[in-house]
Each structure stands twice: as structure tokens, then as C-alpha cells.
Design an enzyme around this catalytic site. Structure first.
Site: not given
Length: 501
Positions: A233, A238, A255, A289
Site C-alpha cells: 500500500g 507502511g 511493498e 506501484c
């Protein structure tokens, strides 16, 4: 739009088990509500973790190749239901059908990888300094693995974690994005089909699904029964996960954001580069991402490449992702659209010339947010370019020397993916060297987007440092033990220490 209940029925989902009024799955295709669901209470979350913890105690004792057989059966279910699950991904996440099907194929691929891995969980034999001794390294199942996934890859990222976790002897508790709960419910249904075929070796609770929002995710992260939480996310999310896990000395596998760049060098194959740029920048409506967000083009090819990109951008078909021929679907919601417009306004304020970026009207989808992808020509790398905006915005900057382009590549807080287009071996090797890209992924003559499962996936800096999927990423899901065996009749001490009694 296709009937959502029919799609779920095809996948074996009984939606009545999940229906409620707490959480609404809204399709980005039209803005229509697909389903209303109940959220798990804190007690239900705790109970699910308890079931997973009990399942782990049994599953860890099943031989790894046998565990691999369950993952193989799950891969078969995915193959059988690839079309239906891919369509559901499109309906709930908004990506075009080709990408929806591609995401399911990624799940199939990681299952294949994990099945082979189940016979390759190797340790080491290590030379001992003591006569009559042997040292070795062994790997053991870790425990309950928590997985928190994002909307943009609602099923593939779970599979990267789960397929490895299962063959490594762990159970899994999954909290999907509250924007894409239906795809998670469908995957859980398919996994249960595989378990039914597998037999009694698979304990109840091996895969648990939590439906809920931020509170459910926090409960998962804070629970000491989970030695590892894998979270995908935003960087903000994170940071919270990392701190909360660290407070209980648990592991986190992160990630997070990417702000990915490509360098187009003087010797680049511009036809190849154009195709890579467009897919990387506009695929999934710029909501990967690994989406390409920054483009550094050498002075000598800038005036050839950039007009070509503008021409291609003007012809890209934007529309309902369920309809063949459309290459760009909607943004996930209104907030994503507003973030895109804010970023473009800042780019203009910082001297940028913006091409595209406006909202597009799609018949029958008036409640959704479709946009033309945007190109923003910048005089230099400005402040807005250091920020990841989850939308199809591509910032373009001229460069003169390769060292400058690499410095710009590395200047942002994120460090996920990067690429260079060049036929100069010196430039390519420099880009991949210790003095080159500081990202977890550094490609030559392909874009930064669309990674294969065989390599470890992840990045550095604010991307989080975690690695999922291929290579030796499996080690994150296991605990390591160093063993020393004395098969002699003496007891020599290490470092030559004398301790006589």
C-alpha cells in the site's frame, strides 16, 4: 455491466455468507454499488487468527512436497476459473480485461513456482573449526502470516505471499483492501475448493479472510500471534505497519510506493521505447506501484520522441474496461481523480506544460472517473515529481549527461523500479552498477512495469525494503536455525577456549 452475482456464483461464492451494511463494494467502472457486506468485529478477527494459529500447528508437520500439492490444486482451480476471476477483477478494480486475466495468470505462475519450491527449501552444510563436528543451517515454518493487500492488484499480491507461505508450512490471514473485497471472497472460495480436493491433511483455518477497514488491519498488525505481516500500500500505511510490528518485535514485509523513472538515451530504439513508455505509464490507468511516472529524455532524441508520445496519447482509447478495444479504464474513485488534478495544477505552477489529464465522459458510466492520460513537460525535476500520484501522469525532463539522469532517478524518496533504453553497453552497465539506479528493480530496454514472478519483487528506501514472489523471497516466510552436531568423543570449544573442570 455484467451481473455481479452471476460472476460470483460462477466462482462458487455464496454472497449471503458475507452480506451486510458495513462495507460497500463500488465498481469504478460506473460508480454503482456491487455489493454491501458486513465487517468482521474485533472478536471475529481474533477468532480467525486463533483458527489460523491452530491450523499452523498441524500444517507445519505436513511434508513440504505434500504442502506443494495443495498449491498445485489451487493453481488448477485458478486455471479453470481464470476467465471468471479476471472479469471480477475488472469489475471491482477497473483494469481492462487483458490486465484482469493477466493478474490471474500471475497467480497461476506463482503457484507453479511454489510447487517446485516445495522440494527446494534448502539449507546449508557449513565447515566447522572443531574436529568431529558438523554445522548446518535449516529452515522451519514461521507461523501465521498476515497479508494486507491493495486495490490495484487485489488478488495477485496475496498469491505472491500465500503460495510461498503455504509451501513453507504457514497459515495465512488476509485483510484485502476495503475497495476490493469481492475478489478476495472469490479467491477464498477457490482455495476452499482446492482444500476439499486435497483431503484431511489441510486443517481448518489454513486460510482465513477478514473483511473490514483500517481497524481490522490494525488488529491484524498488533496481534503477537502473527510473526510476519506483509503489507502492500502507501508509504504512510507502511510506516504505521512497520512501527506497530516493531513495537512487539514482529517482522514486517513492506511493498509500498513507487515513483519510477525511465532514461531514454541517444542510442535508444525509439519505437521500442515508445511502446514501453505508453504501457508503463497508462496501464491500469497509472495505478500500478511500478507505473512509469518520470521520463528523462536525452537532448538529441527529445524532439523526436515527445511529439510521438503526444500523438499516441491523443489516440489511446479510454472507456469501459469490460469492452474490447479500450486500453485505459477508470481511476478507482473520486479521491484519485482529485489527487490527479491537484498534481497537475502543481506541475503547472512549477513551470510544467501539461498535455491531457482532463476527465472523459463515458456513456452509461457517469458516476465513474475516467481521464485522458497526462504528459507534463518540465524544465527540471521539481518538487511535485518527488511525490507519487496514483494516476496516469508522466513527467518528462530533458537531460544532457547520463550521470545527471541517474542522479535524478535516485533523487526521490522511493526506490521501487527503474529502466533505461540504450544500445550502449557502457550506459547499460553503468545504470545497473553500484553507481547506477538505487532501485530494487533496474531494467534495460524494457519498462519498469510488468515484473515476472521469477525475480524477487520489491524496492528500497520508502518502498519498504521487502521482497516478495521469486528468487529467495521464500526465506522471509521461514525461521532459520543453525545446528552444530558433535559426533566425536571430545568436547572442544570454539575459538580454542580452554575450560577444564
Amino acid at each position: 455491466m455484467e451481473n455481479i452475482k452471476h460472476a460470483l456464483n460462477t466462482l462458487g461464492v455464496d454472497l449471503a455468507r458475507y452480506e451486510g451494511s458495513d462495507l460497500h463494494s463500488v465498481s469504478p467502472i460506473s460508480g454503482a454499488t456491487l455489493a454491501s457486506l458486513r465487517c468482521d468485529t474485533p472478536q471475529q478477527v481474533s477468532d480467525r487468527i486463533a483458527r489460523a494459529h491452530a491450523a499452523f500447528a498441524q500444517w507445519r508437520m505436513v511434508p513440504a512436497p505434500r504442502r506443494g500439492e495443495l498449491v498445485r490444486l489451487f493453481g488448477e482451480e485458478l486455471r479453470t476459473h481464470k476467465d471468471a476471476l479476471g472479469r471480477l477483477v475488472t469489475m471491482e478494480a477497473g483494469k481492462i480485461l487483458q490486465e484482469g486475466w493477466g493478474e490471474v495468470q500471475e497467480m497461476i505462475d506463482i503457484c507453479d513456482f511454489a510447487v517446485g519450491l516445495s522440494r527446494q527449501l534448502y539449507g546449508l552444510t557449513i565447515a566447522s573449526e572443531r574436529p568431529g563436528h558438523r554445522m548446518m543451517e535449516t529452515w522451519h515454518p514461521l507461523g501465521v502470516v498476515g497479508v494486507i493487500s491493495a486495490f490495484n492488484f487485489p488478488v495477485a499480491v496475496w498469491s505472491w505471499n500465500a503460495a510461498l507461505a503455504f509451501v513453507c508450512g504457514n497459515s495465512v490471514v488476509w485483510k484485502p483492501s476495503e475497495k476490493t473485497p469481492l475478489t478476495a471472497i472469490a479467491v477464498q472460495s477457490l482455495f476452499e475448493k482446492a482444500v476439499a480436493r486435497f483431503g484431511n491433511d489441510a486443517p481448518e483455518g489454513l486460510s482465513e479472510l477478514i473483511i473490514g477497514g483500517r481497524e481490522a488491519g490494525a488488529a491484524l498488525v498488533d496481534d503477537a500471534r502473527l510473526p510476519l505481516v506483509s503489507a502492500t500500500g502507501s508509504t504512510r500505511m507502511g510506516r504505521e505497519v512497520a512501527v506497530r510490528c516493531a513495537q512487539r518485535l514482529g517482522r514486517s514485509l513492506l511493498e509500498l510506493g513507487g515513483n519510477n523513472a525511465m532514461i531514454v538515451a541517444p542510442s535508444a530504439d525509439l519505437e521500442l521505447a515508445t511502446r514501453a513508455i505508453v504501457f508503463s505509464a497508462v496501464g491500469t490507468a497509472g495505478q500500478r506501484c511500478t507505473s512509469l511516472r518520470r521520463l528523462f529524455v536525452h537532448d538529441s532524441v527529445y524532439d523526436t520522441l515527445v511529439p510521438r508520445l503526444k500523438k499516441v496519447y491523443d489516440t489511446l482509447p479510454v472507456g469501459n474496461p469490460l469492452e474490447p478495444g479500450n486500453l485505459i479504464g477508470p481511476l478507482i474513485d473520486a479521491a484519485a481523480f482529485e489527487a490527479m488534478q491537484t498534481a497537475l495544477d502543481k506541475a503547472r505552477m512549477e513551470g510544467g506544460k501539461v498535455h491531457g489529464g482532463e476527465r472523459v465522459s463515458v456513456a452509461g458510466c457517469e458516476g465513474a472517473y475516467y481521464v485522458k492520460p497526462a504528459l507534463a513537460e518540465m524544465a527540471e525535476q521539481t518538487g511535485i515529481m518527488h511525490h507519487e500520484t496514483f494516476a496516469p501522469i508522466l513527467y518528462i525532463v530533458r537531460y544532457g549527461k547520463i550521470e545527471q539522469a541517474i542522479a535524478w532517478n535516485n533523487a526521490v524518496p522511493q526506490g521501487l523500479s527503474s529502466s533505461i533504453f540504450t544500445t550502449d553497453v557502457r550506459e547499460a552497465e553503468l545504470f545497473m552498477s553500484a553507481a547506477g539506479s538505487d532501485c530494487g528493480i533496474a531494467n534495460v530496454n524494457i519498462g519498469p512495469s510488468g515484473a515476472e514472478i521469477g525475480g524477487a519483487f520489491g524496492g528500497e528506501k520508502e518502498t519498504g525494503g521487502g521482497r516478495e514472489s521469486g528468487s529467495d523471497a521464500w526465506k522471509a516466510y521461514m525461521r532459520r536455525a543453525t545446528n552444530t552436531i558433535n559426533y566425536s568423543h571430545a568436547l572442544p570449544l570454539a575459538q580454542g577456549i580452554s575450560f577444564d573442570i
